[in-house]
Write an enzyme that holds these catalytic residues in place. Sequence first.
Site, mmCIF file in Angstrom:
data_model
loop_
_atom_site.group_PDB
_atom_site.id
_atom_site.type_symbol
_atom_site.label_atom_id
_atom_site.label_comp_id
_atom_site.label_asym_id
_atom_site.label_seq_id
_atom_site.Cartn_x
_atom_site.Cartn_y
_atom_site.Cartn_z
ATOM 1 N N HIS A 150 0.812 -1.213 0.000
ATOM 2 C CA HIS A 150 0.000 0.000 0.000
ATOM 3 C C HIS A 150 0.849 1.268 0.000
ATOM 4 O O HIS A 150 0.339 2.363 -0.177
ATOM 5 C CB HIS A 150 -0.992 -0.024 1.158
ATOM 6 N N SER A 202 -1.024 -1.103 -6.208
ATOM 7 C CA SER A 202 -0.846 -2.318 -7.004
ATOM 8 C C SER A 202 -0.252 -2.025 -8.365
ATOM 9 O O SER A 202 -0.426 -0.940 -8.931
ATOM 10 C CB SER A 202 -2.194 -3.020 -7.186
ATOM 11 N N LYS A 257 -15.553 -7.679 -6.766
ATOM 12 C CA LYS A 257 -14.816 -8.624 -7.621
ATOM 13 C C LYS A 257 -14.144 -9.687 -6.752
ATOM 14 O O LYS A 257 -14.134 -10.878 -7.083
ATOM 15 C CB LYS A 257 -13.765 -7.867 -8.433
ATOM 16 N N ASP A 258 -13.587 -9.255 -5.632
ATOM 17 C CA ASP A 258 -12.968 -10.199 -4.704
ATOM 18 C C ASP A 258 -13.998 -11.130 -4.102
ATOM 19 O O ASP A 258 -13.732 -12.313 -3.899
ATOM 20 C CB ASP A 258 -12.229 -9.449 -3.589
ATOM 21 N N GLU A 308 3.114 -34.293 -0.661
ATOM 22 C CA GLU A 308 1.893 -33.846 -1.318
ATOM 23 C C GLU A 308 2.245 -33.140 -2.622
ATOM 24 O O GLU A 308 3.379 -32.676 -2.816
ATOM 25 C CB GLU A 308 1.106 -32.907 -0.410
#
Lengths: 383, 236
Positions: free
Chosen positions: A201, A205, A227-228, A271
């Site tokens: 921040h 972005s 959107k998230d 895994e």
Amino acid sequence: MANLRKTHPLLKIANDALVDLPTPSNISLWWNFGSLLGLCLISQIVTGLFLAMHYTSDIATAFSSVTHICRDVNYGWLIRNMHANGASFFFICIYLHIARGLYYGSYLYKETWNIGVMLLVLVMATAFVGYVLPWGQMSFWGATVITNLLSAVPYVGTDLVQWIWGGFSVDNATLNRFFTFHFLLPFMVLAATLVHLLFLHETGSNNPAGLNSDVDKISFHPYFSFKDLLGFAALMLSLVALALFLPYLLGDPDNFTPANPLDTPTHIKPEWYFLFAYAILRSIPNKLGGVLALLSAILVLARVPFLHTSKHRGLTFRPLTQALFWLLVADVMILTWIGGMPAEPPYIIVGQLASIAYFSIFLVLMPSAGYIENSMLEWECKG
Amino acid sequence: MMNITGRFGSFVPMLQSVKRVVPTAAKDLLPHTAPGCIRLAHTDLKVPDFTDYRRPEVIDPTKSSQDSSEGRRTFSYLVTGATTVIGVYAAKTVVTQFVSSMSASADVLAVSKIEVKLTDIPEGKNVTFKWRGKPLFVRHRTEKEIAAEESVNLSELRDPEHDKDRVQNPKWVVVLGVCTHLGCVPISNAGDFGGYYCPCHGSHYDASGRIRKGPAPLNLEVPFYEFTEDDVIIVG
């Protein structure tokens, strides 16, 4: 009258991160994985806390406590499945998040990127110790193989391993401390995540064009909050579908057998999310070399900002490096496949070539392609 | 919501990218690229025509949108409301599942009932069983004990209860072996009243499990039990 949302000491922190945060208008779905990772973390912490109410970390009762959770505890089967498959989704999201960072040159935010590398290591450590807890065959032998790697450290190796084990082999002391670590590490991940966001921040972005987006920022809310939220719905749908319909798709059948220190399974493998690193480890015939290669496979990410040679930030307008990026993706998939195969021909040579390709792409080919693309930018004026 | 008129020209690029058109003199200075939209950054780009995505009632910019506003609003509110209901139900389900995972699990519920074969208990004897983690006293009373307890004057009792109300078959007393004072386990066939004596603080119970002397406030608890046969009970 000033808006409370922007002036209250607590609310303004949330406001500046989730409401009024200026965000590039053109960030794509690949920018959803950051918030999805936050969702995965919260989901794992919540399901993990409820599992911890019923799990016992003593070797005599650990395996049966997991059985107890699945059979007796109300919705225990669902919480356990969500936690086990949630780990896989965590890694799907983290690998896609890193891939976004590599493709679009987000690594040029060096502090954010470096904390991200730390987060990857922390999450891998959490998943590793977590997988030991059910105390199945694969839990035990995976722990034995990987902790034994520490004996490759010169001079202090053996003492170091026995110190980690709390004894002379993976045993009760090991399981108890691994439970402690598995409980503690996620909160360190949470703290590191907040620092990761703090640095992000500072700059805001990145975006797919790789250009400064100050002229075209929009508020985080409602555009990216919704959107998230859509991304959360998609993730939860996939996670719940996997947990309900194919809960053991990504698991190993050997882990349904209680751990037996006297009986090694034929094929020990981690895994799926660790297989690429496992392949790189096995490709070096030397023990210490293999361990260093394993560490380098992860830590090479920390070098990436210093290997940036292009005048462009991202790969959007760089066809050569784009090809190399997808070659890297294919190479990691090959390494994942090889890691799941036994250490026999022809898999050995394929794994070795893929390991060489992995490091070459990062350290040599991508930087070189950057230089070539820079020279391709110079136009010749034809008179 | 950030709605700005065209007069705030210099601040507009910092705010929403789509503005409502307000008829002012400044309107003509601002570029129009699509019906109802003004673009203030990347003004060389043509804003796509979103007609295919718009509601039929508001495609024509020359027609008033007031007539259809109620219908459009109702639809939006209905969808929002339905999504909220589903979301709340989903949230409630998730919370319920997590909370109930902390409740008694199936193995605990499985031992929440026990079956006792009474013929194994000789007359005059008290046998202790483990039930729900606590001691359960099952006493085979003699006729003398039964007669004595049935004739007790209720006014003498701290917690008045007739013996008949504490047993289903007078020969068998089934009580929790937990003193109602502070939870110690009383000793059977002890005390001044032919029943139980709690050594912790000196509470005396009779052969019906009623408090007769000492600090305990209540009689020993009688759990739920039922006779499945004449000599078999299931407790719990």
